[in-house]
Design a protein around this motif. Structure first.
Motif, PDB file in Angstrom:
ATOM      1  N   SER A   1      19.171 -12.608 -24.732  1.00 29.28           N
ATOM      2  CA  SER A   1      18.974 -13.825 -25.412  1.00 29.28           C
ATOM      3  C   SER A   1      17.465 -14.490 -25.447  1.00 29.28           C
ATOM      4  O   SER A   1      17.095 -14.163 -24.413  1.00 29.28           O
ATOM      5  CB  SER A   1      20.113 -14.923 -25.089  1.00 29.28           C
ATOM      6  N   PRO A   2      17.015 -14.805 -26.586  1.00 26.63           N
ATOM      7  CA  PRO A   2      15.495 -15.344 -26.392  1.00 26.63           C
ATOM      8  C   PRO A   2      15.732 -16.527 -25.607  1.00 26.63           C
ATOM      9  O   PRO A   2      14.451 -17.155 -25.181  1.00 26.63           O
ATOM     10  CB  PRO A   2      15.286 -15.753 -27.823  1.00 26.63           C
ATOM     11  N   LEU A   3      16.435 -17.243 -24.949  1.00 27.72           N
ATOM     12  CA  LEU A   3      16.688 -18.240 -24.288  1.00 27.72           C
ATOM     13  C   LEU A   3      16.883 -17.751 -22.636  1.00 27.72           C
ATOM     14  O   LEU A   3      16.005 -18.485 -21.820  1.00 27.72           O
ATOM     15  CB  LEU A   3      17.892 -18.967 -24.388  1.00 27.72           C
ATOM     16  N   SER A   4      17.330 -16.459 -22.353  1.00 26.72           N
ATOM     17  CA  SER A   4      17.390 -15.881 -21.158  1.00 26.72           C
ATOM     18  C   SER A   4      16.246 -15.030 -20.996  1.00 26.72           C
ATOM     19  O   SER A   4      15.473 -14.941 -19.838  1.00 26.72           O
ATOM     20  CB  SER A   4      18.783 -14.994 -20.850  1.00 26.72           C
ATOM     21  N   ALA A   5      15.444 -14.503 -21.916  1.00 29.95           N
ATOM     22  CA  ALA A   5      14.524 -13.502 -21.747  1.00 29.95           C
ATOM     23  C   ALA A   5      13.300 -14.219 -20.963  1.00 29.95           C
ATOM     24  O   ALA A   5      12.635 -13.527 -19.994  1.00 29.95           O
ATOM     25  CB  ALA A   5      13.938 -12.873 -23.069  1.00 29.95           C
ATOM     26  N   PRO A   6      12.852 -15.533 -21.368  1.00 28.21           N
ATOM     27  CA  PRO A   6      11.589 -15.957 -20.585  1.00 28.21           C
ATOM     28  C   PRO A   6      11.736 -16.180 -19.356  1.00 28.21           C
ATOM     29  O   PRO A   6      10.789 -15.836 -18.259  1.00 28.21           O
ATOM     30  CB  PRO A   6      11.438 -17.161 -21.399  1.00 28.21           C
ATOM     31  N   ALA A   7      13.026 -16.368 -18.764  1.00 25.30           N
ATOM     32  CA  ALA A   7      13.377 -16.450 -17.245  1.00 25.30           C
ATOM     33  C   ALA A   7      13.442 -15.169 -16.628  1.00 25.30           C
ATOM     34  O   ALA A   7      12.708 -15.244 -15.798  1.00 25.30           O
ATOM     35  CB  ALA A   7      14.743 -17.256 -17.222  1.00 25.30           C
ATOM     36  N   VAL A   8      13.697 -14.223 -17.192  1.00 24.82           N
ATOM     37  CA  VAL A   8      13.791 -12.707 -16.907  1.00 24.82           C
ATOM     38  C   VAL A   8      12.317 -12.141 -16.720  1.00 24.82           C
ATOM     39  O   VAL A   8      11.908 -11.666 -15.824  1.00 24.82           O
ATOM     40  CB  VAL A   8      14.424 -11.775 -17.447  1.00 24.82           C
ATOM     41  N   ARG A   9      11.529 -12.805 -17.721  1.00 26.59           N
ATOM     42  CA  ARG A   9       9.993 -12.157 -17.776  1.00 26.59           C
ATOM     43  C   ARG A   9       9.534 -12.753 -16.496  1.00 26.59           C
ATOM     44  O   ARG A   9       8.591 -12.176 -15.776  1.00 26.59           O
ATOM     45  CB  ARG A   9       9.295 -12.722 -18.809  1.00 26.59           C
ATOM     46  N   GLN A  10       9.702 -14.185 -16.277  1.00 30.00           N
ATOM     47  CA  GLN A  10       9.187 -15.072 -15.280  1.00 30.00           C
ATOM     48  C   GLN A  10       9.334 -14.328 -13.670  1.00 30.00           C
ATOM     49  O   GLN A  10       8.467 -14.133 -12.896  1.00 30.00           O
ATOM     50  CB  GLN A  10       9.314 -16.451 -15.136  1.00 30.00           C
ATOM     51  N   LEU A  11      10.862 -14.046 -13.864  1.00 31.83           N
ATOM     52  CA  LEU A  11      11.450 -13.404 -12.587  1.00 31.83           C
ATOM     53  C   LEU A  11      10.533 -12.037 -12.229  1.00 31.83           C
ATOM     54  O   LEU A  11      10.228 -11.699 -11.236  1.00 31.83           O
ATOM     55  CB  LEU A  11      12.926 -13.119 -12.736  1.00 31.83           C
ATOM     56  N   LEU A  12      10.298 -11.235 -13.289  1.00 32.13           N
ATOM     57  CA  LEU A  12       9.536  -9.936 -13.189  1.00 32.13           C
ATOM     58  C   LEU A  12       8.148 -10.042 -12.911  1.00 32.13           C
ATOM     59  O   LEU A  12       7.659  -9.269 -12.036  1.00 32.13           O
ATOM     60  CB  LEU A  12       9.902  -9.003 -14.426  1.00 32.13           C
ATOM     61  N   LYS A  13       7.770 -10.968 -13.561  1.00 35.24           N
ATOM     62  CA  LYS A  13       6.172 -11.417 -13.074  1.00 35.24           C
ATOM     63  C   LYS A  13       5.962 -11.703 -11.771  1.00 35.24           C
ATOM     64  O   LYS A  13       5.056 -11.315 -11.196  1.00 35.24           O
ATOM     65  CB  LYS A  13       5.863 -12.497 -14.033  1.00 35.24           C
ATOM     66  N   GLU A  14       6.921 -12.391 -10.994  1.00 39.36           N
ATOM     67  CA  GLU A  14       6.792 -12.970  -9.640  1.00 39.36           C
ATOM     68  C   GLU A  14       7.298 -11.915  -8.720  1.00 39.36           C
ATOM     69  O   GLU A  14       7.005 -12.095  -7.605  1.00 39.36           O
ATOM     70  CB  GLU A  14       7.664 -14.248  -9.583  1.00 39.36           C
ATOM     71  N   PHE A  15       7.853 -10.944  -9.389  1.00 42.56           N
ATOM     72  CA  PHE A  15       8.453  -9.745  -8.216  1.00 42.56           C
ATOM     73  C   PHE A  15       7.182  -9.128  -7.682  1.00 42.56           C
ATOM     74  O   PHE A  15       6.403  -8.603  -7.951  1.00 42.56           O
ATOM     75  CB  PHE A  15       9.134  -8.958  -9.103  1.00 42.56           C
ATOM     76  N   ASP A  16       7.578  -9.157  -6.243  1.00 40.09           N
ATOM     77  CA  ASP A  16       6.473  -8.652  -5.313  1.00 40.09           C
ATOM     78  C   ASP A  16       6.512  -6.907  -5.416  1.00 40.09           C
ATOM     79  O   ASP A  16       5.428  -6.545  -4.590  1.00 40.09           O
ATOM     80  CB  ASP A  16       6.394  -9.053  -3.919  1.00 40.09           C
TER      81      ASP A  16
ATOM     82  N   ASP B   1       0.789  -1.313   0.036  1.00 43.27           N
ATOM     83  CA  ASP B   1       0.126  -0.192  -0.098  1.00 43.27           C
ATOM     84  C   ASP B   1       0.862   1.311   0.151  1.00 43.27           C
ATOM     85  O   ASP B   1       0.247   2.402   0.167  1.00 43.27           O
ATOM     86  CB  ASP B   1      -0.908   0.060   1.085  1.00 43.27           C
ATOM     87  N   LYS B   2       2.296   1.326  -0.171  1.00 43.45           N
ATOM     88  CA  LYS B   2       2.978   2.294  -0.175  1.00 43.45           C
ATOM     89  C   LYS B   2       2.747   3.180  -1.333  1.00 43.45           C
ATOM     90  O   LYS B   2       2.654   2.580  -2.506  1.00 43.45           O
ATOM     91  CB  LYS B   2       4.665   1.849   0.168  1.00 43.45           C
ATOM     92  N   VAL B   3       2.975   4.683  -1.364  1.00 40.84           N
ATOM     93  CA  VAL B   3       2.753   5.246  -2.254  1.00 40.84           C
ATOM     94  C   VAL B   3       4.151   5.624  -3.103  1.00 40.84           C
ATOM     95  O   VAL B   3       4.938   6.196  -2.143  1.00 40.84           O
ATOM     96  CB  VAL B   3       2.340   6.652  -2.131  1.00 40.84           C
ATOM     97  N   ILE B   4       4.424   5.082  -4.364  1.00 43.48           N
ATOM     98  CA  ILE B   4       5.430   5.206  -4.859  1.00 43.48           C
ATOM     99  C   ILE B   4       5.648   6.448  -5.500  1.00 43.48           C
ATOM    100  O   ILE B   4       6.690   7.297  -5.451  1.00 43.48           O
ATOM    101  CB  ILE B   4       5.907   4.023  -5.775  1.00 43.48           C
TER     102      ILE B   4
ATOM    103  N   LEU C   1       0.307  11.212 -12.119  1.00 42.24           N
ATOM    104  CA  LEU C   1       0.569   9.797 -11.823  1.00 42.24           C
ATOM    105  C   LEU C   1       0.354   9.505 -10.354  1.00 42.24           C
ATOM    106  O   LEU C   1       0.588   9.998  -9.525  1.00 42.24           O
ATOM    107  CB  LEU C   1       1.999   9.769 -12.371  1.00 42.24           C
ATOM    108  N   ASP C   2      -0.154   8.198 -10.457  1.00 45.92           N
ATOM    109  CA  ASP C   2      -0.216   7.394  -8.882  1.00 45.92           C
ATOM    110  C   ASP C   2      -0.089   6.106  -8.789  1.00 45.92           C
ATOM    111  O   ASP C   2      -0.800   5.279  -9.413  1.00 45.92           O
ATOM    112  CB  ASP C   2      -1.794   7.757  -8.435  1.00 45.92           C
ATOM    113  N   VAL C   3       1.261   5.884  -8.382  1.00 46.94           N
ATOM    114  CA  VAL C   3       1.776   4.576  -8.490  1.00 46.94           C
ATOM    115  C   VAL C   3       2.033   4.010  -7.269  1.00 46.94           C
ATOM    116  O   VAL C   3       2.569   4.761  -6.288  1.00 46.94           O
ATOM    117  CB  VAL C   3       3.119   4.653  -9.199  1.00 46.94           C
ATOM    118  N   ARG C   4       1.445   2.828  -6.791  1.00 43.72           N
ATOM    119  CA  ARG C   4       1.375   2.316  -5.623  1.00 43.72           C
ATOM    120  C   ARG C   4       2.611   1.090  -5.587  1.00 43.72           C
ATOM    121  O   ARG C   4       3.034   0.625  -6.609  1.00 43.72           O
ATOM    122  CB  ARG C   4       0.063   1.648  -5.316  1.00 43.72           C
ATOM    123  N   GLY C   5       2.407   0.269  -4.238  1.00 42.25           N
ATOM    124  CA  GLY C   5       3.523  -0.570  -4.304  1.00 42.25           C
ATOM    125  C   GLY C   5       3.747  -1.754  -5.083  1.00 42.25           C
ATOM    126  O   GLY C   5       4.919  -2.286  -5.221  1.00 42.25           O
ATOM    127  N   ARG C   6       2.671  -2.178  -5.573  1.00 46.80           N
ATOM    128  CA  ARG C   6       3.064  -3.402  -6.314  1.00 46.80           C
ATOM    129  C   ARG C   6       2.439  -3.428  -7.566  1.00 46.80           C
ATOM    130  O   ARG C   6       2.029  -4.329  -8.306  1.00 46.80           O
ATOM    131  CB  ARG C   6       2.046  -4.761  -5.522  1.00 46.80           C
TER     132      ARG C   6
END
Length: 515
Positions: free
Chosen positions: A464-479, A319-322, A342-347
């Motif tokens: 690389s297209p082999l690393s990018a899917p792992a990074v996308r998943q990493l960012l998707k799961e970022f809290d 709920d933090k205001v960024i 602009l109003d950007v919150r914590g998640r």
């Protein structure tokens, strides 16, 4: 025709990038060079185009023969000799220090017409603005425009999608598909690969980067990846089965050897014939055991793994205001983006898109200047130009150091090992690393610092297209909170909760995503 025979390229540290590679390029081939960062894709293109550029840090053997007269080469970075030239000088001059041929001015209308198709306005083409002041995407656009005007009979493109806006990416796809001449290109844009490639060259470093392998497959990208994954699964399944059979045979022979050994211990001196028979049997079983160990079983190559990292759990950010309030983006007293709320919150996960040169990078720099002073959040910033945050001669692992004691050094090296850096790469200066490895360094730094807010300017453009899917998943799961500039269509689709677009100097909300 391009004909490569038994090409081997070795870096100065005896690291084999390419080994005994033979290849023939045919008419109509649109060949995508894929592979992890630092595997030699750019080096291979340079070896074909101008091998003198790489002889300072590599040794080359084998032959490269071709009869193409007009080769269109797009480097990863614009030659620095052009940096002080204006856009029109760049488009009309054959070389940075040459004069503009008088007849070249007759081509201006044609240049403007092609430029309009690419989304390059006349104001930019005719501008007296030096190239060094342009955005990364604008520079790439001008390079592509110049190549388009040359009507080449072979194209060698190294990361043509870097920093391009979505509209130009779509133009580039149409341009590549319209070509009637051969094309070799390096790209990390999986959507472009899927739409344009009809042949794949996959450069790999197997068995912990000790074995260079190139796979040449006539296939579209998605079919190749499916085929590769299926083949790998079959290979591993066969290897497991073969190993099980080997272990069974070995166990049976061990049982026989033990039984014969026990019988030999029990036979009396009064039975020499039996003892001799057991001795011969033991000799035979040992020979069978030796032959089995010699033959062994098939051990498949160890392939390159994707990164194995994740962010820790982030508390107290939801709920933090960024960012909240009114913002304006200016550069050199010129308003790039008019006042916006602009109003950007914590998640929240916010993506910013827009045409090249519209002010997105300046917007990210402004957000970083605003947030870096706060003590209640930890901000990780990946700039568009990586050297903004580190020195070119800085050693790779020291970029992650916080305390610089032995425990901290060990933690940094372990983190980079999980990012698939070799011990040698950890000790290399930044300038010797590939652009993708530099991007991975930033991600590793964010994880080590336990960042809860990420500001990312084109985070996947060099992965690389082999690393990018792992990074996308990493960012998707970022809290935590992510604010990013990106034109990566898969990243936009999979990670971000809403998108804002810079259009006509306004930052407008365009859509919610399905993420």
């Amino acid at each position: 025709m391009l004909n490569i025979q038994h090409l081997t390229i070795i870096k100065q540290n005896n690291y084999r990038l390419i080994e005994d590679f033979s290849f023939t390029l045919g008419d109509g081939d649109r060949v995508a060079l894929i592979g992890e960062e630092g595997n030699g894709k750019s080096t291979l293109l340079k070896a074909i185009y101008q091998p003198d550029e790489i002889i300072e840090y590599t040794s080359i053997s084998g032959t490269i023969d071709m009869d193409y007269q007009r080769i269109g080469y797009l480097p990863q970075r614009l030659d620095s000799d052009w940096e002080q030239s204006t856009c029109m000088e760049y488009l009309l001059k054959p070389a940075p220090h040459a004069e503009i041929p008088y007849e070249a001015y007759n081509e201006l209308a044609h240049i403007q017409r092609i430029g309009a198709m690419m989304g390059i306005c006349d104001d930019l083409i005719l501008s007296s603005q030096p190239l060094c002041t342009l955005s990364g995407g604008e520079k790439v656009k001008l390079q592509l425009l110049k190549l388009k005007l040359q009507e080449c009979d072979l194209y060698l493109l190294d990361e043509p999608t870097n920093d391009l806006d979505l509209a130009t990416l779509e133009w580039l796809e149409r341009f590549l598909l319209s070509l009637h001449v051969p094309l070799l290109f390096v790209s990390h844009d999986e959507t472009l690969l899927a739409h344009c490639a009809n042949r794949i060259l996959h450069l790999e470093q197997r068995n912990k980067k000790s074995k260079a392998v190139i796979s040449d497959v006539r296939s579209d990208y998605e079919s190749y990846m499916r085929q590769r994954n299926n083949s790998r699964q079959r290979e591993l399944q066969c290897a497991r089965k073969e190993k099980q059979e080997y272990e069974k045979k070995k166990a049976r022979l061990n049982d026989i050897m033990n039984a014969v050994h026990d019988a030999q211990n029990q036979v009396s001196r009064q039975a020499p014939h039996t003892a001799q028979m057991l001795k011969r049997k033991m000799h035979s079983v040992k020979a069978m055991h030796h032959r089995l160990e010699q033959s062994g079983y098939h051990k498949p190559d160890t392939l390159e793994d994707t990164i194995d990292l994740h962010f820790g759990q982030i508390k107290g950010i939801r709920d933090k205001v960024i960012l909240k309030g009114s913002f304006t983006v200016k550069f050199a007293q010129r308003v790039l983006i008019e006042p916006f709320e602009l109003d950007v919150r914590g998640r929240d996960k916010l993506a910013v898109i827009g045409r090249n040169g519209c002010g997105k990078t300046q917007l990210m720099k402004q957000f970083y200047d605003t947030l870096r002073r706060r003590s209640d959040i930890c901000v990780g910033y990946m700039p568009q130009h990586y050297y903004d945050e580190f020195a070119p001669d800085q050693i790779a692992y020291t970029f992650l150091l916080e305390k610089a004691d032995q425990e901290d050094i060990t933690a940094c090296r372990e983190l980079l090992g999980r990012m698939k850096f070799t011990p040698e790469e950890m000790l290399q200066p930044m300038y010797a690393l590939s652009e993708g490895q530099k991007a991975k360094l930033y991600i590793a730094r964010f994880i080590k610092m336990c960042c809860d807010v990420l500001l990312l300017d084109e985070p996947t453009r060099n992965l690389s297209p082999l690393s990018a899917p792992a990074v996308r998943q990493l960012l998707k799961e970022f809290d935590g909170c992510i604010i990013a500039v990106t034109h990566d269509r898969k990243l936009l689709r999979e990670v971000f909760t809403y998108i804002r677009e810079v259009r006509d100097r306004r930052l407008i909300q365009t859509q919610e995503t399905e993420s």
